[in-house]
Design an enzyme around this catalytic site. Structure first.
Site, short mmCIF file in Angstrom:
data_model
loop_
_atom_site.label_atom_id
_atom_site.label_comp_id
_atom_site.label_asym_id
_atom_site.label_seq_id
_atom_site.Cartn_x
_atom_site.Cartn_y
_atom_site.Cartn_z
N LYS A 216 0.83 -1.21 0.00
CA LYS A 216 0.00 0.00 0.00
C LYS A 216 0.86 1.26 0.00
CE LYS A 216 -3.59 0.15 2.80
NZ LYS A 216 -4.44 0.36 4.01
N GLU A 222 10.33 -5.74 3.51
CA GLU A 222 10.49 -7.03 2.84
C GLU A 222 10.04 -6.96 1.39
OE1 GLU A 222 9.55 -7.88 7.22
OE2 GLU A 222 8.88 -6.49 5.68
N GLY A 288 -4.64 -4.83 6.11
CA GLY A 288 -3.97 -5.80 5.25
C GLY A 288 -4.56 -7.18 5.28
N ARG A 289 -4.89 -7.67 6.47
CA ARG A 289 -5.41 -9.04 6.58
C ARG A 289 -6.87 -9.14 6.15
NH1 ARG A 289 -4.28 -6.54 11.13
NH2 ARG A 289 -5.75 -6.34 12.86
N GLU A 374 -3.46 -11.78 14.62
CA GLU A 374 -3.05 -10.39 14.51
C GLU A 374 -4.19 -9.47 14.94
OE1 GLU A 374 0.01 -9.08 11.52
OE2 GLU A 374 -1.74 -8.04 10.69
N HIS A 405 -2.57 -38.07 10.59
CA HIS A 405 -1.34 -38.84 10.79
C HIS A 405 -0.23 -37.97 11.39
CE1 HIS A 405 -2.49 -42.63 8.73
NE2 HIS A 405 -3.38 -41.82 8.17
N LYS A 529 10.16 -4.75 13.81
CA LYS A 529 10.61 -4.07 12.58
C LYS A 529 11.60 -2.95 12.91
CE LYS A 529 6.28 -4.66 9.96
NZ LYS A 529 5.19 -3.91 9.29
#
Length: 564
Positions: A216, A222, A288-289, A374, A405, A529
């Site tokens: 954005k 990153e 964001g999420r 979050e 399993h 960060k």
């Protein structure tokens, strides 16, 4: 701070006390699901719900009619309905950032243009302006009209983002792979670890690759680091293949034809070399999420087409309407959120498994980890006061029989019960048989067997009847009474996937409201960060190293000694 009333302290309400007393009585009465089913032949009917394409069975949850009533009483006491309406109307319920929370506007249909103006912005008009631009762009790519620098059509998309700018598109792309119809595959780069970029570019033809940079602000460390790596890879590979000569002019042309952006920072987009006409934005009221149904989903539109993406949005919108308009007692979305509160705060269960019996949903648990943890992994309420109860859950899971399993042992016989949501679909896009056995039915047999085993268990007498040696009987008993919710759909379509995502968005909202949390900020991710920026120079700078704590200094010393 936003002009939002302080949260009601749920723990100080009579409704909370009533739930505590109710829980204590259930424990004293040795409530168990076997007896609950035997005592009420309407239990399944009363605790089953239909919502568009999805069917829900909550009958194997550790609740009674009284539990449901008391949970709804608590919801009303803490004003879940009022806060829900405030969110939908665009009030600034994200208090720490003084923002509206309007991911629901991303899926409102075009006929609502002009009817949903928030802070002077016609949100629906703006959403559809971006959608129309994305649809037009995607059609150019899908049809082959958009070509790379050497004149070849696009066959690969590499989307670069992190967090909500990655988890949603990755999950949805994997979930809807049967609908990919344009001969375009997608790869997703998120981790700043160089291994991620190396693997995602391995074997990739730069002449047929389109890169989408999703940030954005166009400043996410990153994402922008990976974007620069991708640009270097693209230009070097194109030059090596003879597609460009490496001059500034041809490099610039290549970037314009092979890079687009999902961002609102057009200045930085242009500085990177991307044509601002090929930048698609979203707004501060989209976290964001909660953004997979925004421009963040551009890769999905290219892979599946505008029609499928519109169906995806319609699934979200149907759940929004259901959640907004259905009374609490019949509202399965609200009830699932309230039951999670029941398990966390009254039953002492802090973990929650999501178990999709569909391989295409193998990234869904990871997507929900960010959405839920979050959002509600917080100890401060929306007015800045400390939380007054346990908050949040550890969400985790795995697809299908793989999990059986791996970790189901803990769910079946561990000392602490773990609520689990089981998700499956009646139809599969890949039907097959093993001899006369329908393999999908064999798969669904496992889905049904697990919830049955968890609910009803296996008694010592049943184990003895199988001829088991007495000393081994305890190890082979299953206590049962392990709570599960079953979600059964007709098929994993774009519409159904939109429903599933919106379901958990609103479940998260309900929990956050009861706990008094601002579920839409994420300050907890910021400190790491900031420290990373301070620590990184210490790998080579002794002055920076001296400012670190003893542990960090020792670890960097190890790095210096062993880096080759």
């Amino acid at each position: 701070m936003s002009n939002i009333p302080a949260p009601v302290d749920a723990t100080k309400t009579p409704e909370w006390e009533a739930l505590k007393a109710h829980h204590d009585k259930l424990v004293a009465d040795h409530f168990n699901l076997k007896d609950a089913f035997a005592a009420d032949d309407k239990r399944v009917e009363k605790l089953s719900f239909d919502m568009s394409d999805l069917h829900f069975d909550l009958s194997k949850d550790l609740v009674t009619d009284e539990t449901v009533k008391l949970l709804c009483d608590l919801a009303r006491a803490v004003k879940v309905e009022e806060r829900r309406d405030a969110m939908f109307s665009g009030e600034h319920i994200n208090t720490t950032e003084d923002r509206a929370v309007l991911h629901t506007a991303l899926r409102r249909p075009k006929d609502q243009i002009g009817k949903f103006v928030v802070d002077g912005q016609d949100t629906v008009a703006d959403v559809h302006e971006v959608l129309d631009r994305m649809y037009a762009f995607a059609e150019r790519v899908r049809s082959g009209e958009w070509k790379g620098v050497s004149g070849k059509r696009i066959e690969h998309v590499m989307s670069i983002g992190i967090g909500g700018s990655d988890l949603g598109p990755v999950m949805a792309y994997e979930a809807l792979k049967p609908y990919a119809d344009a001969g375009i595959d997608c790869r997703f780069v998120s981790n700043i670890d160089p291994n991620d970029m190396a693997e995602k570019t391995r074997g990739l033809d730069p002449e047929t690759t389109l890169v989408i940079i999703v940030s954005k602000t166009f400043t996410t460390l990153e994402t922008i680091t990976n974007a620069r790596e991708a640009r270097t890879w693209m230009l070097d590979a194109l030059k090596a293949q003879g597609a460009i000569d490496g001059s500034d002019a041809q490099n610039a042309d290549a970037i314009k034809k092979h890079f687009v952006a999902v961002s609102t920072n057009l200045e930085l987009v242009e500085q990177f070399g991307i044509d601002p006409e090929n930048a698609f934005g979203f707004w501060s009221w989209v976290g964001g999420r909660y953004s997979v149904d925004s421009a963040v989903g551009l890769s999905l539109i290219i892979a599946f087409g505008p029609e499928r993406f519109a169906e995806f949005l319609a699934g979200f919108h149907d759940v929004d309407n259901y959640f907004k308009n259905t009374p609490l007692e019949q509202n399965v979305v609200a009830l699932m959120g309230l039951m999670n509160v029941w398990y966390v705060n009254f039953c002492g269960m802090g973990s929650h498994a999501v178990l999709p019996y569909n391989q295409y949903l193998h990234r869904f648990p990871a997507y929900l980890q960010q959405l839920t943890m979050e959002s509600n992994g917080k100890s401060t309420r929306w007015d800045g006061t400390p939380a007054t109860s346990a908050t949040g859950e550890v969400f985790w899971g795995e697809a299908g029989t793989n999990g059986q399993h791996a970790f189901y042992q803990l769910i079946h016989q561990g000392t602490k019960p773990i609520p689990a949501d089981f998700i499956a679909f009646v139809n599969t896009p890949n039907p097959t048989k093993d001899g006369d056995q329908d393999v999908h039915e064999l798969f669904l047999g496992n889905f049904l067997a697990q919830t049955k085993a968890l609910a009803f268990g296996k008694t010592a007498d049943e184990v003895r009847a199988e001829g088991t040696a007495e000393w081994m009987v305890p190890a082979r008993c299953f206590e049962g009474n392990r709570p599960t919710t079953s979600i059964f759909g007709e098929a994993l379509t774009p519409h159904a996937l939109g429903e599933l995502i919106a379901l958990y968005e609103h479940i998260t909202f309900v929990e956050g409201t009861v706990w008094g949390l601002d579920s839409y900020d994420q300050w907890g991710v910021e400190l790491g960060k900031q420290l990373a920026k301070q620590i990184t120079p210490a790998f080579h700078d002794d002055e920076a190293l001296a400012r670190q704590d003893a542990s960090t200094q020792a670890l960097i010393a190890y790095y210096r000694a062993h880096r080759k």
